[in-house]
Design an enzyme around this catalytic site. Sequence first.
Site, mmCIF file in Angstrom:
data_model
loop_
_atom_site.group_PDB
_atom_site.id
_atom_site.type_symbol
_atom_site.label_atom_id
_atom_site.label_comp_id
_atom_site.label_asym_id
_atom_site.label_seq_id
_atom_site.Cartn_x
_atom_site.Cartn_y
_atom_site.Cartn_z
ATOM 1 C CB CYS A 130 -8.855 -5.162 0.637
ATOM 2 S SG CYS A 130 -7.218 -5.863 0.675
ATOM 3 C CB THR A 167 -0.914 -0.021 1.246
ATOM 4 O OG1 THR A 167 -1.720 -1.198 1.172
ATOM 5 C CG2 THR A 167 -1.797 1.203 1.312
ATOM 6 C CB THR A 184 14.846 2.708 12.504
ATOM 7 O OG1 THR A 184 15.215 3.926 13.151
ATOM 8 C CG2 THR A 184 15.868 1.630 12.807
HETATM 9 N N1 PLP Z 1 -1.916 -4.422 -4.392
HETATM 10 C C1 PLP Z 1 -2.457 -5.622 -4.598
HETATM 11 C C2 PLP Z 1 -2.766 -6.056 -5.986
HETATM 12 C C3 PLP Z 1 -2.763 -6.447 -3.513
HETATM 13 O O1 PLP Z 1 -3.324 -7.640 -3.720
HETATM 14 C C4 PLP Z 1 -2.460 -5.988 -2.209
HETATM 15 C C5 PLP Z 1 -2.804 -6.810 -1.019
HETATM 16 O O2 PLP Z 1 -3.798 -7.489 -0.989
HETATM 17 C C6 PLP Z 1 -1.873 -4.734 -2.063
HETATM 18 C C7 PLP Z 1 -1.614 -3.972 -3.166
HETATM 19 C C8 PLP Z 1 -1.538 -4.184 -0.709
HETATM 20 O O3 PLP Z 1 -0.391 -4.808 -0.206
HETATM 21 P P1 PLP Z 1 -0.104 -4.710 1.378
HETATM 22 O O4 PLP Z 1 -1.043 -5.635 2.037
HETATM 23 O O5 PLP Z 1 1.330 -5.156 1.519
HETATM 24 O O6 PLP Z 1 -0.296 -3.295 1.755
#
Ligand code: PLP
Length: 375
Positions: free
Chosen positions: A321, A70, A236
Site C-alpha cells: 500500500c 479498510t 445489497t
Molecule cells: N489492515 C491491514 C493490517 C492490512 O494488511 C490491510 C491490507 O493490506 C488492510 C487493513 C486493508 O484491507 P483491505 O485491502 O481489505 O481494505
Amino acid sequence: MHYLDHAATTPVPPQVAQAMAEALTENFGNPSAQYELGRKARDLVEQGRGCVAAALGCRPAQVAFTSCGTEGDNWAILAALHQNRRTGRHIVTTAVEHSAVLQCVKRLEQEGCAVTYVRPDSAGRVTAGQVLAALREDTALVSVMLVNNETGARFPVEEIAAGLRGHPALLHTDAVQGFLKVPFTAGSLGADFVTLSAHKLGGPKGIGALYIGGRARNTRPLLVGGGQESGLRPGTEAVAQIAGFAKAVELRCARLEEVNAHMAACRDYARRRLGDIPGLQFIGPADAPHILSFSLPGYPSQNLVSELSGREIYISAGSACHRGKVSHVLSAMGVERRTAAGTVRVSFGPETVRGDIDALAEAVAEHREMRFPML
Ligand code: PLP
C-alpha cells in the site's frame, strides 16, 4: 511463478471460485426479495455469517459484512468515537497501523480529535504498558492492530483489553493479518471491534467483516441507506463475495494448524536461506507465521522487486500500500534510511513450496553480487 506476497493478497482456491460462481449464476437473487430465489441468497449470506462467526468464536449477530478491511477499520473508529462522544475525543493508536487506520485518525485529528501515536521499539514491538500509559480521561478509543502487515509483529491486544477494564475507552483491533494466522477468538482478544478481510486468506477481494461485540452499543452505521445487515450496513449484500469468504474460512479452518505450521516452516526456511547472504538484515520479529521482512542495505528495494518480478518471483517492497515511499512502519521503528530503503517483505501461504524460497534466495544473492549498492 513464485508468488511470495500473500500478505498483499492471496490466490483464490477453486472451491472458493466455485462457491462464488454458484452464487453469481444460480443463487443470484437479491437477499431482500420475498420469493424463493431471494430466500436462497439470504440463506447464503446467513450461512456465511455463521461460518465467519464460528471461526471468530462469536455469535453470528456480532458479525457485519463490509466491503473490505479498510471499511471495517474506518467504521469501527468512527462508531467508537460516536458511542463515546460524551467521554471525549482522544484516540490512542500506534505509529505502525495500516493506513486504513492511520489515515482515518489523521483526518479526525484535522477535525479536532487528539491522537497519541504509540511508537514501537526498534524490533517493531509495542507493549500493553505503553498503550495503557497513553490513556487519558477523555480517551474514547484505543485502536491497536493484532499483527503488523510489514514486520509480522504480534501486538498484545488481550493485555490491552484487560488493562482497559474500568476505563470507558472502546478497543478496536485490525486483525486483517492476524485472522486465522495467529490463534485468537473474539472472547480471548477482548476487543469491542475486530476488523477482518477475506482476501488475505484465500477469499475474494472486496469483502470483509467487522466483529461488533464487547462494550459496543447501538453501533452507528458508516453508510446510510436500506436496512441490510440488521440496519448496520446498508447496501445489497455482496452474496457471491460472502459465499467466497465463507468457503475460504471453511477451507482454512479445516486445516488451520497444518497450514499455519507450514507457513511458519516456510518463514524459518527462508530465514535460514536468506541468512547466508552477506550483509542481509532481518527486520522485525516475524511473530506471525506468514510474514518475513529483510533488507539489503544500500540496494533499493524497488530495484530488487522489479528484478525479481522479471523472473516471476513476486515479493513486495514493504507494504504494497505504500509504493515508492519509505514505510512509516520502518521510520517509526527507527530503521536507518539506507536499511529502510532496502527493505522488502516476503509472505507465505498454503501453496508456498521450498522451491519458491530457493528461487528467492538465489535471486536475492545474485542481485547483491551483480549490482552495485546505490544508496
Ligand atoms: N489492515 C491491514 C493490517 C492490512 O494488511 C490491510 C491490507 O493490506 C488492510 C487493513 C486493508 O484491507 P483491505 O485491502 O481489505 O481494505
